[in-house]
Design an enzyme around this catalytic site. Structure first.
Site, short mmCIF file in Angstrom:
data_model
loop_
_atom_site.label_atom_id
_atom_site.label_comp_id
_atom_site.label_asym_id
_atom_site.label_seq_id
_atom_site.Cartn_x
_atom_site.Cartn_y
_atom_site.Cartn_z
N GLU A 1 0.82 -1.21 0.00
CA GLU A 1 0.00 0.00 0.00
C GLU A 1 0.85 1.26 0.00
OE1 GLU A 1 -0.46 -2.64 1.91
OE2 GLU A 1 -2.42 -3.40 1.27
N HIS B 1 -12.00 -5.91 7.72
CA HIS B 1 -12.70 -5.55 6.50
C HIS B 1 -13.92 -4.67 6.81
CE1 HIS B 1 -10.44 -9.18 5.38
NE2 HIS B 1 -10.47 -8.74 4.13
#
Lengths: 339, 396
Positions: free
Chosen positions: A60, A129
């Site tokens: 990321e 999530h």
């Protein structure tokens, strides 16, 4: 007018922007051939090639760092972070680099780029999530942070983000990607009607998702993202109990529409703020403080928050964690009855 | 412990690198042109002057190296007197700093680390701005007084404004190279030069950048990218042996499919030749190059540091014997293009220049109050406009 869900609206915005401006590139994990795990970038690589729709290594900080290096040279990157729960390796690049580039370079190196990332719970994703990290990013001078609650705003805000001269973080409430509620889809919702061409939803402007009817005790309910729909249901419950709710959908979290908030708060004198994220130092704290500072003389009741609990996001007990219409209704009821 | 081969074999050189990803000799050896005494190690009659470097290029580097040292000495003095808050000098690293700037073109972008300010100066970044940045005054166009000293930047000179964060500029350099590859075609395309120190090679962003540099291949070619590590062997008090167990830093390139090259960073001619060849290779679409320039931080990390507390200064003395300015000026004297005493005269002249500019910029006022709120965004949003009004109301 075409009917779209949020994924289709995002995809449509990306298609339009990439067609209109060859400087726009899309990058992220699995965004190319696969079209993204939520399919938001479906068909883009086919249409614009692998050099402009880039499958990146799984890193990321690399995605954001690379996008920053592109942006300062004049490319217009739209980076996808697959889930906002995984944005933290890039936190340094976002906070220390992206947000500060224009400022630290005396205006010589502006860094216009977009980060899209899904947020929020309600998909049985457990705490990796499901999180809502908006407060962390709204604390960073230099970023613009937005969160749409419907397909119309999703497309209009994303097009504004791509055109912006500033870095924009678009938080996409994944629970409502395909419909405003479980079992329903966007085709029956007025905001599921999305104009085909380019249009922009401005930053810093809230929307009134539900207006006062003039019947009952007026209350202002302020929220954003998927919670707009939870709060809409709560307002329906409250209406049957003599509570008249004005529902404000902030849309922009940084900067936010203080004017719209104050206008409503001064009208009703009773304010509730709702979000999924944890309460302590959450985004709602800012709104409560702003209302208290600017509208104290008009207030008839304490300003209440309805939020996720101050725990990590749970898996099995998700429904006990997320604010539901009944919990929001309780707060509306409390401020409405407050004497 | 230091890198013993550098002490022991200072008069030997690895062969000139081939710029292929399997050239392990270039990663494990050290390329040199000049021995520490300024004598060419293996003069090659097929090359200009036997060294492959024109005298005017060597002189241009020497001037900037001497100027850099004069600036650093003056600024260290300033810090000791409390006139600036911080300074990171490049003393002993002038060759490793200036030679890449000589090798690159102005259209090439530099993502610097702490000690690359001299690269900007060599490109024509004004000393006035350089000193104003260190002082944080109204003429600091690099940061408008928003960053501490040594955070230079200039769009005009394609020198990206430094942040203090370690290694974040590495993935950014990859991105800039990618944008260049999209906008321009090989072989005549600009390149991006990302600089880092030895300590920051332990950061995740270094690994991330090396990975992406190898994998990303727009238009089917390698990125126009040079990643450049000044290994000065110390990250504040931590020696490079505590940053890595690898035999060299350059050899790390092998694991990412990049070209790795190790060069004597105190040999301006060697650095110039390596960076030039790397530039030609990556402009044409070759595999990105990671260069380790081995040098030594003969001074402190910064003005807030005291190296005698953690290292053997006898080693530092050895490195002072390998001074890059002495090496280059001796070579040029032996070639007959630099007169005896000329280097010393240059040092005096540059010191006078620094003192002259300093006298003019030191009295300049800080940036205007409104600049506190400028450049956070392209336009002033309402909440910042309100805060600007608040801070204005507080002023006497």
């Amino acid at each position: 007018m075409p009917k779209m869900n949020i994924i289709q609206a995002v995809n449509d915005a990306l298609m339009l922007a990439m067609r209109a401006d060859p400087r726009v590139v899309v990058l992220g994990e699995d965004v190319g051939k696969f079209g993204g795990v939520f399919r938001a970038t479906l068909g883009l690589q086919e249409a614009f090639g692998a050099d402009r729709v880039i499958d990146t290594p799984l890193a990321e900080s690399g995605i954001i760092g690379t996008a920053i290096g592109m942006a300062i040279y004049g490319t217009r990157p739209v980076a996808e972070i697959q889930f906002s729960d995984f944005i933290y390796p890039a936190f340094d690049q976002i906070v220390n680099e992206l947000a500060k580039y224009r400022y630290r370079s005396g205006g010589e190196y502006p860094c216009p780029m977009v980060i899209r990332t899904p947020v929020g719970g309600g998909i049985r994703g457990g705490h990796y999530h499901s999180q809502s990290p908006e407060a962390l990013f709204c604390h960073q001078a230099g970023l613009i942070v937005v969160q749409p609650s419907n397909p119309y705003d999703a497309k209009g805000l994303l097009l504004s983000a791509i055109a912006s001269e500033d870095p924009v973080l678009v938080l996409e409430p994944k629970r409502i990607y395909r419909g405003p509620d479980h079992g329903t889809n966007w085709s029956a919702h007025p905001k599921g009607e999305v104009p085909a061409g380019e249009y922009r939803v401005p930053f810093g402007k809230a929307a009134i998702a539900r207006e006062l009817s003039g019947q009952g005790t007026p209350v202002t309910l302020i929220t954003y993202g998927a919670m707009v729909h939870t709060c809409g249901k709560a307002a329906g419950l409250a209406s049957a109990q003599g509570i008249d709710t004005e529902l404000i959908d902030l849309r922009s979290l940084l900067p936010y529409d203080l004017e719209a908030i104050c206008e409503s708060a001064k009208k009703t004198g009773r304010v509730v703020v709702a979000h999924e994220a944890p309460r302590t130092c959450g985004y709602g704290a800012e709104i409560v403080a702003a209302v208290t500072e600017a509208c104290f003389d008009w207030l008839e009741a304490p300003v209440l928050r309805v939020t996720g609990w101050d725990t990590p996001f749970p898996y099995a007990l998700e429904s006990a964690y997320l604010p539901d219409p009944a919990r929001v209704f309780q707060a509306l009821d409390r401020v409405a009855r407050y004497k | 412990m230091t890198f013993p081969t550098l002490i022991a074999d200072a008069s030997a050189s690895a062969p000139f690198p081939r710029f292929t990803a399997d050239d392990t000799a270039a990663m494990l050896g050290t390329f040199r042109v000049l021995a520490p005494d300024g004598a060419p190690i293996a003069p090659d009659a097929t090359l200009e002057n036997g060294t492959g470097v024109a005298d005017e290029d060597a002189l241009s580097m020497l001037r900037s190296m001497i100027r850099q040292r004069a600036i650093d000495e003056r600024m260290l003095g300033l810090q000791r007197q409390g006139r600036i808050g911080f300074y990171g000098a490049a003393t002993g690293q002038e060759a490793a700093t200036i030679a890449p700037a000589q090798a690159l073109e102005l259209r090439d972008w530099i993502h610097p680390a702490l000690r690359e300010g001299g690269m900007a100066l060599h490109r024509g970044y004004p000393l006035w701005t350089y000193l104003s940045q260190c002082l944080g005054n109204k003429d600091d166009t690099s940061t408008k007084g928003r960053q501490m000293p040594c955070h230079y930047g200039s769009r005009q000179h394609n020198f990206v404004t430094l942040s203090s964060v370690m290694a974040t500029q590495m993935p950014q350099a990859v991105g800039t190279a990618y944008a260049m590859a999209l906008a321009h075609d090989a072989p005549d395309r600009p390149l991006c030069f990302g600089a880092i120190g030895d300590g920051a090679t332990s950061e995740g962003d270094f690994h991330v950048a090396m990975t992406s540099a190898g994998v990303m291949r727009p238009k089917g070619l390698g990125l126009p990218l040079i990643l450049y590590c000044q290994n000065n062997q110390w990250a504040i008090s931590t020696p490079v042996e505590k940053q890595t167990a690898a035999p060299t830093l350059a050899v790390k390139a092998l694991g990412y499919g990049l070209v790795g090259v190790r060069v004597d960073g105190n040999d301006a001619l060697a650095v110039l030749r390596v960076v030039r060849a790397a530039a030609a290779s990556v402009r044409a679409g070759g595999v990105p190059v990671f260069i380790e320039a081995v040098t030594y931080r003969v001074g402190a990390h910064s003005t807030s540091d005291d190296p005698s507390r953690y290292r053997d200064e006898a080693v530092t003395l050895q490195w002072q014997q390998r001074d890059p300015i002495v090496r280059l000026s001796t070579y040029l004297q032996q070639r007959g293009v630099l007169e005896d005493g000329e280097a010393q005269r240059m040092a005096v002249q540059y010191d006078e220049e620094v003192r002259g500019v300093l006298a003019q910029v030191e009295g300049l006022p800080p940036p205007p109050l409104a600049s506190l709120f400028e450049d956070v965004y392209a336009e002033l949003p309402p909440h910042l406009a309100r805060q600007l009004a608040e801070v204005r109301a507080l002023q006497p």
